[in-house]
Structure formats: C-alpha cells, structure tokens
Design a protein around this motif. Structure first.
Motif, PDB file in Angstrom:
ATOM      1  N   UNK A   1       0.790  -1.223   0.000  1.00  0.00           N
ATOM      2  CA  UNK A   1       0.000   0.000   0.000  1.00  0.00           C
ATOM      3  C   UNK A   1       0.822   1.273   0.000  1.00  0.00           C
ATOM      4  N   UNK A   2       2.154   1.155  -0.023  1.00  0.00           N
ATOM      5  CA  UNK A   2       2.992   2.353  -0.146  1.00  0.00           C
ATOM      6  C   UNK A   2       3.986   2.143  -1.282  1.00  0.00           C
ATOM      7  N   UNK A   3       4.397   3.249  -1.884  1.00  0.00           N
ATOM      8  CA  UNK A   3       5.338   3.156  -3.007  1.00  0.00           C
ATOM      9  C   UNK A   3       6.701   2.639  -2.551  1.00  0.00           C
ATOM     10  N   UNK A   4       7.066   2.925  -1.293  1.00  0.00           N
ATOM     11  CA  UNK A   4       8.322   2.380  -0.760  1.00  0.00           C
ATOM     12  C   UNK A   4       8.267   0.857  -0.700  1.00  0.00           C
ATOM     13  N   UNK A   5       7.143   0.313  -0.201  1.00  0.00           N
ATOM     14  CA  UNK A   5       6.977  -1.141  -0.157  1.00  0.00           C
ATOM     15  C   UNK A   5       6.987  -1.732  -1.561  1.00  0.00           C
ATOM     16  N   UNK A   6       6.312  -1.043  -2.483  1.00  0.00           N
ATOM     17  CA  UNK A   6       6.278  -1.536  -3.852  1.00  0.00           C
ATOM     18  C   UNK A   6       7.683  -1.514  -4.459  1.00  0.00           C
ATOM     19  N   UNK A   7       8.444  -0.497  -4.122  1.00  0.00           N
ATOM     20  CA  UNK A   7       9.823  -0.428  -4.597  1.00  0.00           C
ATOM     21  C   UNK A   7      10.656  -1.591  -4.099  1.00  0.00           C
ATOM     22  N   UNK A   8      10.463  -1.996  -2.840  1.00  0.00           N
ATOM     23  CA  UNK A   8      11.180  -3.150  -2.306  1.00  0.00           C
ATOM     24  C   UNK A   8      10.800  -4.414  -3.067  1.00  0.00           C
TER      25      UNK A   8
ATOM     26  N   UNK B   1       9.666  -4.555  -6.157  1.00  0.00           N
ATOM     27  CA  UNK B   1      10.221  -4.438  -7.511  1.00  0.00           C
ATOM     28  C   UNK B   1      11.713  -4.763  -7.510  1.00  0.00           C
ATOM     29  N   UNK B   2      12.433  -4.293  -6.496  1.00  0.00           N
ATOM     30  CA  UNK B   2      13.872  -4.580  -6.399  1.00  0.00           C
ATOM     31  C   UNK B   2      14.119  -6.080  -6.277  1.00  0.00           C
ATOM     32  N   UNK B   3      13.319  -6.748  -5.459  1.00  0.00           N
ATOM     33  CA  UNK B   3      13.488  -8.194  -5.301  1.00  0.00           C
ATOM     34  C   UNK B   3      13.222  -8.930  -6.611  1.00  0.00           C
ATOM     35  N   UNK B   4      12.201  -8.489  -7.332  1.00  0.00           N
ATOM     36  CA  UNK B   4      11.873  -9.141  -8.606  1.00  0.00           C
ATOM     37  C   UNK B   4      12.958  -8.905  -9.647  1.00  0.00           C
TER      38      UNK B   4
END
Length: 372
Positions: A199-206, A208-211
């Motif tokens: 639910x936050x762009x920071x979490x989504x960034x994490x 995306x980085x893992x993927x």
C-alpha cells in the motif's frame, strides 16, 4: 534497475487504449496489414497514437489525456473514422472484439519489432496465441500511495469489468462457453494475475527490487497484471477489458473506471488487505465464464449474489460521482445493457445463431465498428 518515481498526472484524468483486428474483406480472416495501416495513419493529424502490436494482424490506438468519457469518445471517434478511411483504401476492415473467432494462431506473424521478437523467443507459441484484443484504461492519481490504494480497491470490481466488456466467446472456430475466453490466453503468462497487496510506493519499490534481482523482471512492462501502476504516466492501468465492438462502449467503460476511482479517492470506502484476494480468482473465473450471469462473492462478507445485482447497486452508489465526472451518459448506457442482460459476447452469439457463418458475423461486426 530501481523503480522509477511516480509521475505527475491530474487526478481522475483518463486515457483509453484499444487493440483492434485487421481483417480481409473476402472471408474476414485476420490479414497482415499492420505496416500498411501504420504508414497511412502516420499521414493523419490525430490525437493520441497508433502503434503496432504483437502480430501483424493487429493495431493499437490510444487517446490522449482526457478529462471526461465524452472527450475520450470524441477522440476515439476521430481515430476510428481515420482508421476506417485508411482500411477502405487497402480493401480491408477494422473490427473490435476480444478474439478473432476463427483465426489460426500458427498463421500469425510476429510484428518486426525487437521487443516482440524477444518475447517470441522467450514465450514460444504463446506469443502468437497472444493475438488477442483488449482495452486498457488509465486513470490519473495524485500520488503513488493513492495509486496503490486505488488499484487494490479497483481489484474488487475486476468481475464487473470482465462481464461488461466480454466479447470473446469464440476461439479457433469454436464456441468456448466462456463470455471472455481472451483472458485464458493472458493467464498462461507467468507474470499475469494480480499485483502484490502493498500500500505504499516504498513497499512496492522493495518488491520491484526483489523481482529485478531474480532476473525475471526488467521493467514494469514485464508484469501482465490485471491492473498495474504506470509510474511514467502517474496512472494505474486497468487491463482486463476485452476490446468492445464499438468506441461508444469503450468510452463508457472508461467512464465507469473514472467514477469508481473518484469514489475511492474521495471517500476511501475500503481498507485493502491480503484477505480481499481470497476470492479474487474465483470471481474472475465466474465473470469470464458466465459474463453478466456470473456469481459474485463479496470479499469482505463472503456473501454470494448475482453479479448483475452487484453491478446495478454499484452504479447506483456511483451516481454522485458520475455527475462530478460528467459520466452520466456512460453509466446510463452500461446500466441499460446490464438490465437487458446484453454484452458483446451475447451479440456475437446471436449473430452466429442466425447466420451460421462466423465470417458473416465478423463482416457485421466490422460495420458495427464503423458506426453503421
């Protein structure tokens, strides 16, 4: 590669993309005329864009940024008219619909573009089977966290979108018994389905980085999710619609998405969580299989009710937002078709029952796309 920053867009602006069929006017099978159409369309001054798609019997059109569904309809109508005129010069026709009813996937040609060839190398025959046709709707969000909130609220309404837009009952000359068989081809891709519940762009960034560290993902384009963020535009993109048979229905569907987004962003009616997705795949299957006759399972209460009933109740709830978004006509068109139990899949089946010839059905669908 790190996730790009979420771009700026005006909230609740919309954009529409349509993947369209190019057919010959002999037996109305797909024809490999994308290059010729692109060459002729490039000579026109039009809003939005016209670009190639995966195979050479397809073309994709898009509007520019629109503030209302009426503006989207005006742009789609202008592009449609130009398409029809160019197609007439080539003695071909342009058609809507989520699948071509009788094309053979092995006869399709990958469009000569590096990304398409890369995908063909990776996915093999699935790439040619991706000769399917969808509508994508972008809606503007004021910031990245609001975009993710809107995305997860919108996921509750995926069955609405599928059933309203369903226009792909036929594949390889057979009635599939699905209203939207197109999405079965999308599900074959490993990165299809739903976005992760963050639910936050920071979490989504994490995430995306893992993927990207796995090497499976290089950019957001590698996600074939039902709804995905588009940070470069400052939007979310709803991707489950079959391409409708008319631009009027396409614009109305965009208006419906816009009204839902207005509700979510102004009232924050839900608290998204992972449990919302427990019934996601079931609801999506029901809508693909049965269209407007599907059963809808409420993700919060677990209540089972007719999808048609849930659609009508939602449209009533959206009435003040339809006024705000100038989408009253769009919702009225969709509401009437829900009440009449009519989507494009039903129209195609009725024509086939009468004509007993899918080529004739496509000829009539081509006339319908022209507005005749």
């Amino acid at each position: 590669m790190t996730l790009e920053a979420f771009g700026q867009s005006d909230p609740l602006t919309i954009g529409v993309e349509l993947e369209l069929q190019l057919v010959n006017t002999n037996n109305y099978d797909l024809t490999h005329y994308a290059d010729d159409m692109l060459r002729l369309m490039a000579q026109r001054q039009l809003p939005g864009s016209v670009v190639p798609e995966m195979t050479a019997g397809m073309i994709e059109i898009s509007t520019g940024v629109c503030r209302t569904s009426g503006e989207a309809l005006a742009q789609l109508g202008q592009i449609r008219d130009a398409l029809v005129q160019c197609a007439d010069k080539l003695n071909i026709a342009v058609v809507g619909g989520g699948t071509h009813p009788f094309q053979q996937w092995h006869q399709q040609r990958i469009y000569d573009k590096p990304r398409f060839h890369e995908l063909s190398t990776l996915y093999g025959y699935l790439t040619k089977q991706f000769t399917i046709f969808g509508q994508h709707v972008h809606v503007g969000c004021p910031d990245a966290d609001t975009a993710l909130y809107t995305l997860h609220c919108m996921s509750r309404y995926i069955p609405h979108f599928i059933a309203l837009a369903a226009s792909s009952p036929y594949v390889q000359g057979q009635d599939t018994a699905f209203d939207s068989a197109r999405l079965n081809s999308v599900f074959a891709f490993p990165l299809s389905g739903r976005a992760p519940c963050v639910l936050t762009w920071d979490e989504f960034g994490h995430y995306f980085d893992k993927m990207t560290r796995t090497g499976v993902v290089k950019s957001m384009k590698d996600f074939y999710w039902d709804i995905r963020p588009k940070p470069e535009y400052g939007t979310i993109e709803v991707r489950v619609f079959d391409t409708p048979l008319t631009v009027e229905r396409a614009a109305a569907l965009a208006g419906y998405v816009q009204c839902l987004a207005a509700w979510f962003q102004h009232e924050r009616p839900f608290t998204p969580c992972e449990d919302d997705y427990l019934v996601y795949s079931y609801n999506r299957f029901q809508a693909c299989r049965f269209g407007l006759d599907a059963v809808y399972v409420d993700p919060a209460s677990g209540e089972h009710l007719p999808l048609r009933e849930h659609l009508l109740a939602t449209m009533q709830r959206l009435a003040p937002f339809a006024e705000q978004c100038q989408a009253g006509d769009a919702l009225a068109l969709l509401r009437q078709e829900v009440q009449d139990n009519r989507n494009d899949a039903r129209w195609l089946r009725e024509r086939q029952a009468r004509e007993q010839l899918l080529g004739e059905v496509i000829r009539q669908a081509a006339l319908r796309f022209r507005g005749e």
